[in-house]
Design an enzyme around this catalytic site. Structure first.
Site, PDB file in Angstrom:
ATOM      1  N   SER A 182       0.819  -1.245   0.133  1.00 27.95           N
ATOM      2  CA  SER A 182       0.063  -0.133  -0.246  1.00 27.95           C
ATOM      3  C   SER A 182       0.851   1.312  -0.086  1.00 27.95           C
ATOM      4  CB  SER A 182      -1.042   0.130   1.145  1.00 27.95           C
ATOM      5  OG  SER A 182      -0.167   0.015   2.438  1.00 27.95           O
ATOM      6  N   HIS A 210      -5.321  -4.371  -0.769  1.00 27.00           N
ATOM      7  CA  HIS A 210      -5.506  -3.317  -1.850  1.00 27.00           C
ATOM      8  C   HIS A 210      -5.776  -3.792  -3.155  1.00 27.00           C
ATOM      9  CE1 HIS A 210      -4.481   0.020   0.959  1.00 27.00           C
ATOM     10  NE2 HIS A 210      -4.038  -0.879   1.573  1.00 27.00           N
ATOM     11  N   LYS A 241     -11.856  -1.208   1.837  1.00 26.36           N
ATOM     12  CA  LYS A 241     -11.403  -0.499   0.800  1.00 26.36           C
ATOM     13  C   LYS A 241     -12.122  -0.166  -0.179  1.00 26.36           C
ATOM     14  CE  LYS A 241      -6.776  -1.585   3.279  1.00 26.36           C
ATOM     15  NZ  LYS A 241      -6.992  -0.765   4.092  1.00 26.36           N
TER      16      LYS A 241
HETATM   17  N1  PMP Z   1      -4.155  -5.951   5.266  1.00 22.34           N
HETATM   18  C1  PMP Z   1      -3.584  -4.915   4.624  1.00 22.34           C
HETATM   19  C2  PMP Z   1      -2.535  -5.101   3.544  1.00 22.34           C
HETATM   20  C3  PMP Z   1      -3.952  -3.677   4.562  1.00 22.34           C
HETATM   21  O1  PMP Z   1      -3.397  -2.489   3.821  1.00 22.34           O
HETATM   22  C4  PMP Z   1      -5.019  -3.238   5.610  1.00 22.34           C
HETATM   23  C5  PMP Z   1      -5.526  -1.877   5.951  1.00 22.34           C
HETATM   24  N2  PMP Z   1      -4.696  -0.742   6.311  1.00 22.34           N
HETATM   25  C6  PMP Z   1      -5.264  -4.401   6.239  1.00 22.34           C
HETATM   26  C7  PMP Z   1      -5.054  -5.625   6.127  1.00 22.34           C
HETATM   27  C8  PMP Z   1      -6.599  -4.169   7.329  1.00 22.34           C
HETATM   28  O2  PMP Z   1      -7.630  -3.943   6.812  1.00 22.34           O
HETATM   29  P1  PMP Z   1      -9.003  -3.378   7.733  1.00 22.34           P
HETATM   30  O3  PMP Z   1      -8.798  -2.094   7.439  1.00 22.34           O
HETATM   31  O4  PMP Z   1     -10.281  -4.071   6.888  1.00 22.34           O
HETATM   32  O5  PMP Z   1      -8.899  -4.112   8.830  1.00 22.34           O
END
Ligand code: PMP
Length: 393
Positions: A182, A210, A241
């Site tokens: 990300s 993502h 997301k």
């Molecule tokens: N895994 C990854 C690779 C992420 O970027 C994120 C969110 N930043 C998450 C998991 C967590 O997702 P959530 O916001 O639904 O808890």
């Protein structure tokens, strides 16, 4: 010093090092434009890739689900908190992803806590990309398995780690990687990871937070993008997301999902997704199954913005997705750039250490299908203005 004085002192130190998180409040719903501090700003910060977070169709579906199912699930899934709408969401998600089954939990973060400790034992080995997300790192910490960290996207380094795990008699070997990283917008070399996994008889797990709704046909994710159906054992995804809602899931074989319903702690010990979230997520899946209008717009927007930024002389790093890092390297420059953007009406955050390595500070621009061409042109004009002002371009 009492604990509160200690905490305050620690935060003061963080502030002095420029490491204090600045929590901003949005005074309007998610979308291309936001109200912040009484001012209208262009939003280039959120993970609302497809603009679904405030989409009329999702809102309607959410309200309908509340009318039918109420506002709360009333219990954890394993006691009295499994509603028909949860089961429907899991089966529709499985159909969309072309997998046997899925397990839905409260967030993507929890999905990693659900899967990793449930299947990994002390005699097993976890092989993790060094830049994997915090929720993977925490999930791994909850296990007693041996940990091997391999160099970012470096399949040779992964192979070395697999050899080491074999020489140390690991039983199960689980390779874990983010799908899309990300901070850089780069993508894991999943086909090569699958090749090496097959050679060493290891399992492959990808966290596609993502990539969900972004990569692959109609946003089916990284496995679909590379045509790797059947070769990736576990997909973790988020509904928070591109899907525009909140929630997370694990996708895989029927036996795995059945097992998780017995063992995954966020499933067993934390209440289920609310009906409102489930209804909205089902609508997102329906929209994506029927068309790829938003997915295409997201990619068109990303390409347009990145091409223009590069033409102007900005360095957009290694991205191959709509995530656009604008590399500024110096933390101070990135902060200055971000605050000048804000003054000019653009909300795009500066990202520095420890989120990215020292000397790799940047503005991370999150492109969305909600942006119009005019929005992007407005942003490009401001990037140009400030880029020249700070002598970046
Ligand atoms: N895994 C990854 C690779 C992420 O970027 C994120 C969110 N930043 C998450 C998991 C967590 O997702 P959530 O916001 O639904 O808890």
């Amino acid at each position: 010093m009492n604990i509160y004085e200690e905490l305050t002192k620690e935060m003061k130190e963080l502030e002095e090092q420029g490491l204090l998180v600045n929590i901003r409040t949005l005074e309007s719903a998610q979308g291309a434009w936001l109200n912040m501090n009484g001012k209208k700003v262009l939003n280039m910060c959120s993970n609302n890739y497809l603009g679904f977070a405030n989409d009329e169709r999702l809102k309607k579906a959410s309200i309908k689900a509340i009318e039918e199912w109420g506002v709360g699930p009333g219990a954890v899934r394993s006691i009295a908190g499994t509603l028909t709408i949860h089961n429907t969401l899991e089966s529709e998600l499985a159909k969309f992803k072309h997998v046997e089954d899925t397990l839905v939990v409260q967030s993507g973060f929890n999905a990693n806590q659900a899967i990793i400790p449930a299947i990994m034992r002390s005699e097993d080995a976890i092989l993790s990309d060094e830049l994997n997300h915090a929720s993977i790192i925490d999930g791994v910490r909850l296990t007693k398995s041996k940990k091997y960290v391999w160099k970012h996207k470096d399949v040779k380094s992964l192979e070395e780690a697999l050899k080491k795990a074999d020489s140390e008699n690991a039983k199960r070997k689980l390779i874990i990687t983010d799908g899309v990283f990300s901070m850089d917008g780069d993508v894991a070399p999943l086909p090569e990871i699958c090749d090496v996994a097959e050679k060493y008889n290891a399992l492959v797990m990808v966290d596609d937070a993502h990539g969900e709704g972004v990569l692959g046909s109609n946003g089916r994710g990284i496995v679909d993008h590379f045509g790797l159906h059947g070769r990736v054992d576990i997909e973790v995804g988020t509904l928070s997301k591109a899907f525009g809602v909140v929630g997370g899931f694990v996708a895989g074989k029927k036996e795995l999902i059945k097992y998780l319903k017995q063992k995954a702690r966020p499933f067993l010990f934390s209440s289920s997704l609310s009906p409102a979230e489930s209804g909205a997520a089902l609508e997102a899946i329906k929209i994506l199954t029927e068309n790829d209008i938003e997915v295409k717009k997201l990619w068109d927007n990303g390409k347009y913005f990145q091409e223009k930024m590069r033409e102007m002389g900005f360095d957009t790093g290694e991205t191959v997705t709509p995530i656009t890092p604008v590399m500024l390297y110096e933390a101070k420059t990135a902060k200055k750039f971000s605050s000048r953007l804000y003054e000019e009406g653009i909300f795009a955050s500066a990202i520095g250490f420890p989120t990215v390595p020292k000397g790799k500070a940047r503005i991370r621009v999150m492109i969305s299908a909600a942006h119009s061409r005019e929005d992007l042109d407005f942003a490009l004009e401001k990037f140009k203005l400030i880029g020249k002002e700070l002598e970046i371009i």
